[in-house]
Design an enzyme around this catalytic site. Structure first.
Site, mmCIF file in Angstrom:
data_model
loop_
_atom_site.group_PDB
_atom_site.id
_atom_site.type_symbol
_atom_site.label_atom_id
_atom_site.label_comp_id
_atom_site.label_asym_id
_atom_site.label_seq_id
_atom_site.Cartn_x
_atom_site.Cartn_y
_atom_site.Cartn_z
ATOM 1 N N LYS A 71 -29.013 42.788 -14.973
ATOM 2 C CA LYS A 71 -28.547 43.913 -15.420
ATOM 3 C C LYS A 71 -29.976 44.752 -16.029
ATOM 4 O O LYS A 71 -30.508 45.076 -17.865
ATOM 5 C CB LYS A 71 -27.325 43.817 -16.924
ATOM 6 C CG LYS A 71 -26.429 44.842 -17.009
ATOM 7 C CD LYS A 71 -25.356 44.539 -18.094
ATOM 8 C CE LYS A 71 -24.736 45.585 -18.586
ATOM 9 N NZ LYS A 71 -24.228 46.034 -17.278
HETATM 10 N N1 PXG Z 1 -20.769 45.855 -12.697
HETATM 11 C C1 PXG Z 1 -21.802 46.678 -13.155
HETATM 12 C C2 PXG Z 1 -22.973 47.333 -12.074
HETATM 13 C C3 PXG Z 1 -22.033 46.389 -14.385
HETATM 14 O O1 PXG Z 1 -23.224 47.198 -15.284
HETATM 15 C C4 PXG Z 1 -20.152 45.564 -14.521
HETATM 16 C C5 PXG Z 1 -19.759 45.142 -13.276
HETATM 17 C C6 PXG Z 1 -18.823 44.118 -15.601
HETATM 18 O O2 PXG Z 1 -19.429 43.229 -16.281
HETATM 19 P P1 PXG Z 1 -19.485 43.009 -17.103
HETATM 20 O O3 PXG Z 1 -19.979 41.296 -18.093
HETATM 21 O O4 PXG Z 1 -19.282 44.196 -18.909
HETATM 22 O O5 PXG Z 1 -17.663 42.504 -17.265
HETATM 23 C C7 PXG Z 1 -21.097 46.376 -15.087
HETATM 24 C C8 PXG Z 1 -20.974 46.227 -16.479
HETATM 25 C C9 PXG Z 1 -20.542 51.356 -18.829
HETATM 26 C C10 PXG Z 1 -21.004 50.340 -19.382
HETATM 27 O O6 PXG Z 1 -22.023 52.399 -19.967
HETATM 28 C C11 PXG Z 1 -21.650 50.011 -18.268
HETATM 29 C C12 PXG Z 1 -20.987 48.001 -18.878
HETATM 30 C C13 PXG Z 1 -20.242 47.377 -19.650
HETATM 31 C C14 PXG Z 1 -19.925 48.295 -20.524
HETATM 32 C C15 PXG Z 1 -20.252 49.995 -20.565
HETATM 33 O O7 PXG Z 1 -20.174 52.238 -18.328
HETATM 34 N N2 PXG Z 1 -21.254 47.313 -17.058
#
Ligand code: PXG
Length: 288
Positions: free
Chosen positions: A149
């Site tokens: 990430k």
């Molecule tokens: N795929 C990607 C590429 C992400 O960035 C998820 C899946 C979901 O992962 P989690 O662990 O959150 O269930 C993410 C998570 C935003 C934002 O600012 C992005 C994420 C999480 C929270 C807010 O749009 N990315």
């Protein structure tokens, strides 16, 4: 708003990062998006663990222990009287010179913002969302592993722009082989004949914490969950589909590339998982 930067809290006005920080110059860094519900930080340990694994993968040494970083997250919520909200925790390579070699960066920058977030228009949660597959393929493992990430989100941003250009809020990203990977900031699930399916992490998805929570909730409810490679055809012919992520939570999908999914309304299993997810977020997590 009080922002945590490098061990201290400062005002939003004073919360500034150098233009020589390689997080800004090169996207060289890692981050987490975390939520607080009802006075508790949801899945804090899982987020901190993933932050440290992302950092390890890019050889970035976080200058704080996992315990101290967790404490900074909780302290950021307290400093802003936040009981429900969104926490952005970021570690960059730090200040260096105008060359991409990270050796010039002597000290990583750590900051934490505790605020609010609304990822998608609220009415879509009851109506369901239309999404499209996009031409930009998900990063290859061998180039930039999607499990990291990192602050380098251009791959996802290009896909988001393509979705916006198509007049929808979200994109399904395929990998270089054409299998479904994930959406731009969410993992994806489908329901078919009473079973739940989500792409394997090897297809090019982030190890989503919401994804894992959904898998556990579904299994507790007696559902079979598996992780095969999925194609666009599998999405089109699904009975139900939804996205999930920390920011988005669980979002029903009702149309993909113009094909109506199931009845064209948020599915019954999706609605049950939304209910179970909200119940869990209200009662578990690290007290602020
Ligand atoms: N795929 C990607 C590429 C992400 O960035 C998820 C899946 C979901 O992962 P989690 O662990 O959150 O269930 C993410 C998570 C935003 C934002 O600012 C992005 C994420 C999480 C929270 C807010 O749009 N990315």
């Amino acid at each position: 708003m009080k922002i945590f930067i490098d061990g201290k809290f400062c005002s939003e006005r004073d919360a500034k990062i150098s233009v020589f920080d390689h997080g800004l110059l090169y996207g060289d860094g890692v981050f987490e998006g975390i939520r607080a519900y009802n006075g508790r930080v949801f899945k804090l340990k899982e987020h901190i663990d993933r932050l440290f694994y992302s950092a390890k993968a890019i050889l970035l040494e976080i200058p704080m222990s996992p315990g101290k970083i967790s404490e900074a997250v909780l302290a950021s919520c307290r400093a802003n009287k936040l009981r429900d909200g969104y926490i952005r925790l970021v570690v960059t390579r730090g200040v260096g010179n105008l060359g991409l070699n990270p050796r010039s960066c002597k000290k990583p920058t750590v900051f934490c913002i505790a605020d609010k977030i609304q990822v998608y228009p609220p009415e879509l949660y009851s109506r369901g969302m239309e999404i499209v597959t996009v031409p930009t393929a998900r990063n290859l493992h061998s180039a930039l592993n999607p499990a990291i990430k990192s602050l380098n989100y251009l791959n996802n941003i290009l896909a988001k722009i393509e979705a916006n250009n198509a007049g929808v809020e979200e994109a399904v990203m395929l990998n270089a082989e054409g299998f479904v990977a994930e959406c731009t900031a969410d993992n994806l699930f489908i329901m078919k004949n009473g079973e739940l399916f989500t792409p394997p992490l090897s297809a090019g998805a982030l190890y989503g914490i919401t994804r894992q929570t959904v898998i556990e909730l579904a299994q507790e409810a007696g559902m079979k969950v598996s992780e095969p490679n999925l194609t666009r055809y599998d999405l089109f012919c699904a009975d139900e589909c939804f996205l999930c992520g920390t920011g988005a939570e669980i979002m029903p999908v009702i149309k993909i590339d113009g094909r109506i999914i199931g009845t064209g309304k948020p599915g019954q299993i999706t609605r049950k998982l939304v209910e179970d997810y909200h119940a869990l977020t209200k009662m578990s997590g690290e007290p602020i």
